[in-house]
Design a protein around this motif. Structure first.
Motif, short mmCIF file in Angstrom:
data_model
loop_
_atom_site.label_atom_id
_atom_site.label_comp_id
_atom_site.label_asym_id
_atom_site.label_seq_id
_atom_site.Cartn_x
_atom_site.Cartn_y
_atom_site.Cartn_z
N GLY A 100 23.92 -9.65 -19.57
CA GLY A 100 25.11 -9.00 -19.02
C GLY A 100 24.86 -7.50 -18.97
N VAL A 101 25.69 -6.79 -18.23
CA VAL A 101 25.47 -5.36 -18.02
C VAL A 101 26.76 -4.58 -18.23
CG1 VAL A 101 24.72 -3.60 -16.35
CG2 VAL A 101 23.62 -5.86 -16.36
N VAL A 102 26.64 -3.44 -18.88
CA VAL A 102 27.75 -2.50 -19.07
C VAL A 102 27.56 -1.36 -18.08
CG1 VAL A 102 28.79 -0.82 -20.64
CG2 VAL A 102 28.04 -3.03 -21.51
N GLY A 103 28.65 -0.92 -17.46
CA GLY A 103 28.61 0.22 -16.56
C GLY A 103 29.94 0.95 -16.54
N GLN A 104 29.96 2.04 -15.82
CA GLN A 104 31.19 2.82 -15.65
C GLN A 104 31.91 3.02 -16.98
OE1 GLN A 104 32.59 2.75 -11.26
NE2 GLN A 104 33.40 0.96 -12.28
N PHE A 105 31.17 3.47 -17.98
CA PHE A 105 31.71 3.71 -19.31
C PHE A 105 32.02 5.19 -19.42
CE2 PHE A 105 30.29 4.14 -23.99
CZ PHE A 105 31.59 4.03 -24.46
N GLY A 106 33.30 5.52 -19.53
CA GLY A 106 33.68 6.93 -19.62
C GLY A 106 34.93 7.15 -20.44
#
Length: 183
Positions: free
Chosen positions: A96-102
């Motif tokens: 799985g992938v994590v993105g757009q973490f802000g």
């Protein structure tokens, strides 16, 4: 992924509601949260993306938001295995992938981002995902160190067309972990 609502301090954490939440507000959060990286010369997609791109990037994904005083102040997006492409590692059937973490600058260093990462990792683990991966600019040593402290290890490089830097892919094995939050 579940639709449970969590509280961290006085911040509500819940899935982004595509029918009622403001995609423009989510986009502004991403642009603002990534501004520091932009100022450092790293053109992350989130530094300049518009609402159409934000909508596309959360479509089919699990997008969490942190809400304080009725404003979105943090976000993280999780993509189940098989959704992300462009990297051999991301295309593995158990990654799985994590993105757009802000997180907005005024809410950093209080543990909110770590709590949201814990939530995503726990949710991925509960679904049987073996690895959770992410990427960041090779030159962002502070981010690479942060992810390293969380148990992410270097996998390889990827050069995304929409950025001005080479990215490092980092991944964390979720098998056998005792994760901090319930999913």
């Amino acid at each position: 992924m579940n639709n449970k609502i969590h509280m961290y301090e006085n911040i509500l954490i819940r899935p982004f509601k595509r029918e009622s939440d403001d995609i423009e507000e989510l986009t502004r959060l991403l642009n603002r949260a990534y501004k520091e990286l932009d100022d450092m010369g790293f053109k992350y997609h989130a530094t300049y993306q518009n609402s159409d791109v934000t909508r596309q990037r959360i479509d089919g994904a699990y997008c969490l938001v942190g809400i304080h005083n009725d404003k979105i102040i943090a976000t993280i997006t999780y993509y189940k295995p098989g959704i992300k492409s462009g990297s051999e590692w991301y295309e593995k059937e158990d990654v799985g992938v994590v993105g757009q973490f802000g997180v907005l600058p005024g809410y950093r260093s209080i543990g909110l981002g770590a709590y949201m990462m814990d939530m995503v990792e726990a949710a991925a683990h509960s679904e049987g995902t073996a690895e959770i991966a992410l990427d960041t600019a090779e030159g962002t040593q502070h981010l690479r160190s942060y992810y390293g402290r969380r148990g992410y290890r270097f996998i390889g490089y990827v050069d995304w067309e929409m950025t001005n830097y080479e990215s490092v892919i980092m991944s964390k094995n979720l098998n056998g972990l005792s994760l901090k939050t319930d999913s």
